[in-house]
Motif scaffolding. Structure first.
Motif, PDB file in Angstrom:
ATOM      1  N   ARG A 159     -77.021  22.358 -57.869  1.00 41.71           N
ATOM      2  CA  ARG A 159     -75.940  21.413 -58.043  1.00 41.71           C
ATOM      3  C   ARG A 159     -74.523  21.945 -57.369  1.00 41.71           C
ATOM      4  O   ARG A 159     -73.970  21.378 -56.515  1.00 41.71           O
ATOM      5  CB  ARG A 159     -75.700  20.865 -59.376  1.00 41.71           C
ATOM      6  CG  ARG A 159     -77.098  19.932 -59.740  1.00 41.71           C
ATOM      7  CD  ARG A 159     -76.579  18.841 -60.458  1.00 41.71           C
ATOM      8  NE  ARG A 159     -78.071  18.373 -61.126  1.00 41.71           N
ATOM      9  CZ  ARG A 159     -78.465  17.363 -60.595  1.00 41.71           C
ATOM     10  NH1 ARG A 159     -78.288  16.928 -59.211  1.00 41.71           N
ATOM     11  NH2 ARG A 159     -79.597  16.714 -60.976  1.00 41.71           N
ATOM     12  N   THR A 160     -74.327  23.273 -57.775  1.00 40.30           N
ATOM     13  CA  THR A 160     -73.318  23.975 -57.199  1.00 40.30           C
ATOM     14  C   THR A 160     -73.086  24.319 -55.865  1.00 40.30           C
ATOM     15  O   THR A 160     -72.106  24.140 -55.197  1.00 40.30           O
ATOM     16  CB  THR A 160     -72.737  25.010 -58.004  1.00 40.30           C
ATOM     17  OG1 THR A 160     -73.777  26.082 -58.288  1.00 40.30           O
ATOM     18  CG2 THR A 160     -72.299  24.717 -59.490  1.00 40.30           C
ATOM     19  N   ARG A 161     -74.547  24.738 -55.204  1.00 38.31           N
ATOM     20  CA  ARG A 161     -74.520  24.948 -53.817  1.00 38.31           C
ATOM     21  C   ARG A 161     -74.058  23.671 -53.055  1.00 38.31           C
ATOM     22  O   ARG A 161     -73.334  23.967 -51.808  1.00 38.31           O
ATOM     23  CB  ARG A 161     -76.018  25.271 -53.591  1.00 38.31           C
ATOM     24  CG  ARG A 161     -76.159  25.806 -52.169  1.00 38.31           C
ATOM     25  CD  ARG A 161     -77.537  26.080 -51.967  1.00 38.31           C
ATOM     26  NE  ARG A 161     -78.789  25.047 -52.124  1.00 38.31           N
ATOM     27  CZ  ARG A 161     -79.972  25.339 -51.833  1.00 38.31           C
ATOM     28  NH1 ARG A 161     -80.431  26.485 -51.755  1.00 38.31           N
ATOM     29  NH2 ARG A 161     -80.826  24.471 -52.139  1.00 38.31           N
ATOM     30  N   GLY A 162     -74.433  22.363 -53.497  1.00 36.74           N
ATOM     31  CA  GLY A 162     -73.699  21.336 -52.790  1.00 36.74           C
ATOM     32  C   GLY A 162     -74.324  21.229 -51.542  1.00 36.74           C
ATOM     33  O   GLY A 162     -73.704  20.344 -50.591  1.00 36.74           O
ATOM     34  N   THR A 163     -75.414  21.742 -51.117  1.00 40.61           N
ATOM     35  CA  THR A 163     -75.870  21.377 -49.652  1.00 40.61           C
ATOM     36  C   THR A 163     -76.896  20.239 -49.587  1.00 40.61           C
ATOM     37  O   THR A 163     -77.397  19.772 -48.427  1.00 40.61           O
ATOM     38  CB  THR A 163     -76.671  22.725 -48.939  1.00 40.61           C
ATOM     39  OG1 THR A 163     -77.790  23.182 -50.036  1.00 40.61           O
ATOM     40  CG2 THR A 163     -75.614  23.699 -48.901  1.00 40.61           C
ATOM     41  N   GLU A 164     -77.321  19.683 -50.586  1.00 36.15           N
ATOM     42  CA  GLU A 164     -78.169  18.422 -50.601  1.00 36.15           C
ATOM     43  C   GLU A 164     -77.339  17.307 -51.402  1.00 36.15           C
ATOM     44  O   GLU A 164     -76.595  17.682 -52.378  1.00 36.15           O
ATOM     45  CB  GLU A 164     -79.569  18.705 -51.125  1.00 36.15           C
ATOM     46  CG  GLU A 164     -80.413  19.732 -50.439  1.00 36.15           C
ATOM     47  CD  GLU A 164     -80.181  21.194 -50.649  1.00 36.15           C
ATOM     48  OE1 GLU A 164     -80.438  21.959 -49.628  1.00 36.15           O
ATOM     49  OE2 GLU A 164     -79.797  21.523 -51.623  1.00 36.15           O
ATOM     50  N   ASN A 165     -77.921  16.240 -51.018  1.00 34.98           N
ATOM     51  CA  ASN A 165     -77.579  15.113 -51.650  1.00 34.98           C
ATOM     52  C   ASN A 165     -78.242  14.852 -53.346  1.00 34.98           C
ATOM     53  O   ASN A 165     -79.091  15.688 -53.342  1.00 34.98           O
ATOM     54  CB  ASN A 165     -77.394  13.654 -50.913  1.00 34.98           C
ATOM     55  CG  ASN A 165     -78.829  13.167 -50.592  1.00 34.98           C
ATOM     56  OD1 ASN A 165     -79.728  13.697 -51.469  1.00 34.98           O
ATOM     57  ND2 ASN A 165     -78.971  12.863 -49.591  1.00 34.98           N
ATOM     58  N   ASP A 166     -77.812  13.734 -54.179  1.00 34.91           N
ATOM     59  CA  ASP A 166     -78.142  13.917 -55.335  1.00 34.91           C
ATOM     60  C   ASP A 166     -80.018  13.752 -55.330  1.00 34.91           C
ATOM     61  O   ASP A 166     -80.504  14.265 -56.262  1.00 34.91           O
ATOM     62  CB  ASP A 166     -77.670  12.741 -56.005  1.00 34.91           C
ATOM     63  CG  ASP A 166     -76.665  12.952 -57.166  1.00 34.91           C
ATOM     64  OD1 ASP A 166     -76.349  14.090 -56.969  1.00 34.91           O
ATOM     65  OD2 ASP A 166     -76.198  12.199 -57.878  1.00 34.91           O
ATOM     66  N   THR A 167     -80.487  12.600 -54.569  1.00 36.31           N
ATOM     67  CA  THR A 167     -81.867  12.506 -54.513  1.00 36.31           C
ATOM     68  C   THR A 167     -82.509  13.810 -53.869  1.00 36.31           C
ATOM     69  O   THR A 167     -83.630  14.198 -54.777  1.00 36.31           O
ATOM     70  CB  THR A 167     -82.260  11.462 -53.377  1.00 36.31           C
ATOM     71  OG1 THR A 167     -81.128  10.229 -53.703  1.00 36.31           O
ATOM     72  CG2 THR A 167     -83.593  11.022 -53.527  1.00 36.31           C
TER      73      THR A 167
END
Ligand code: 5GP
Length: 206
Positions: free
Chosen positions: A134-142
């Motif tokens: 989650r903190t990497r933030g390179t992908e969306n939620d799904t």
């Protein structure tokens, strides 16, 4: 010439295998990293030709069609594959080679290279893995949810690997990875003919 050693690292997404790989190669620069080809978009921190070879879907299909891949997989909607010639050529030249694969890729490579050294990187816990993804933030939620789900499944498959490293601390995990590489090289020395069979090797001095 004796073939090089093949090290296969597998880790669920977010386990820090890229960081560990870079740390290992900084310490043992004569190990050659063989990047996969992928259709996934490049992340800002990645370098084309170093972390991955980024290709179009057309090029991927062409390489697969012309039998240039030892294995390939669709992971999270993107395609990844192991270039056959680069890997085989490096091993034949006697270089020790490192590759990164998911569990299914590692399993296929095990069939092609049963003598390979298969290493699984574990996160300290699933909660920590979730936090990292989650903190990497390179992908969306799904995508994050899919990656966590498949991490759960992959971790259930540990038994086929030769080594497990828990990445609770990058330095400690790197030290373990280096220890494995050096240990495997020492084992190869033992089986190499110069040690066993005399000639100009050690036995003539004993
Ligand atoms: P990421 O997109 O996070 O870099 O990688 C996604 C997953 O694809 C990871 O588990 C990674 O190990 C895996 N992967 C990378 N290259 C290959 C490959 O050539 N073959 C297979 N089977 N999996 C790969």
């Amino acid at each position: 010439m004796e073939k090089g050693l093949l090290f296969v690292i597998t880790a669920p997404s977010g386990c820090g295998k890229g960081t560990l790989r870079r740390a290992l190669l900084a310490e043992l620069p004569d190990i050659k990293f063989c990047p996969s080809i992928t259709t996934r978009p490049r992340r800002p921190s990645e370098v084309d030709g170093v972390d991955y070879i980024f290709v179009s879907m057309d090029e991927f299909i062409e390489r697969k069609r012309s039998n240039q891949l030892c294995e390939w997989a669709q992971v999270y909607g993107n395609y990844y594959g192991t270039p056959k010639e680069e890997l085989e050529h490096s091993l034949e030249q006697g270089s020790d080679v490192l590759v990164e694969k998911d569990v299914q890729g590692a399993r296929t490579l095990r069939q092609v290279y049963p003598e390979g050294i298969f290493i699984f990187i574990l996160p300290p816990s699933l909660e920590e893995l979730e936090r990292r993804i989650r903190t990497r933030g390179t992908e969306n939620d799904t995508e994050q949810r899919i990656r966590l789900e498949s991490a759960r499944r992959e971790i259930a498959d540990l038994a086929d690997f030769d080594y497990v490293i828990i990445n609770d601390d990058v330095q400690r995990a790197t030290d373990r990875l280096i220890a494995i590489a050096l240990g495997e090289r020492a084992r190869r020395e033992l089986s190499a003919s110069k040690v066993h069979r005399g000639g100009k090797g050690w036995q003539t001095h004993l």
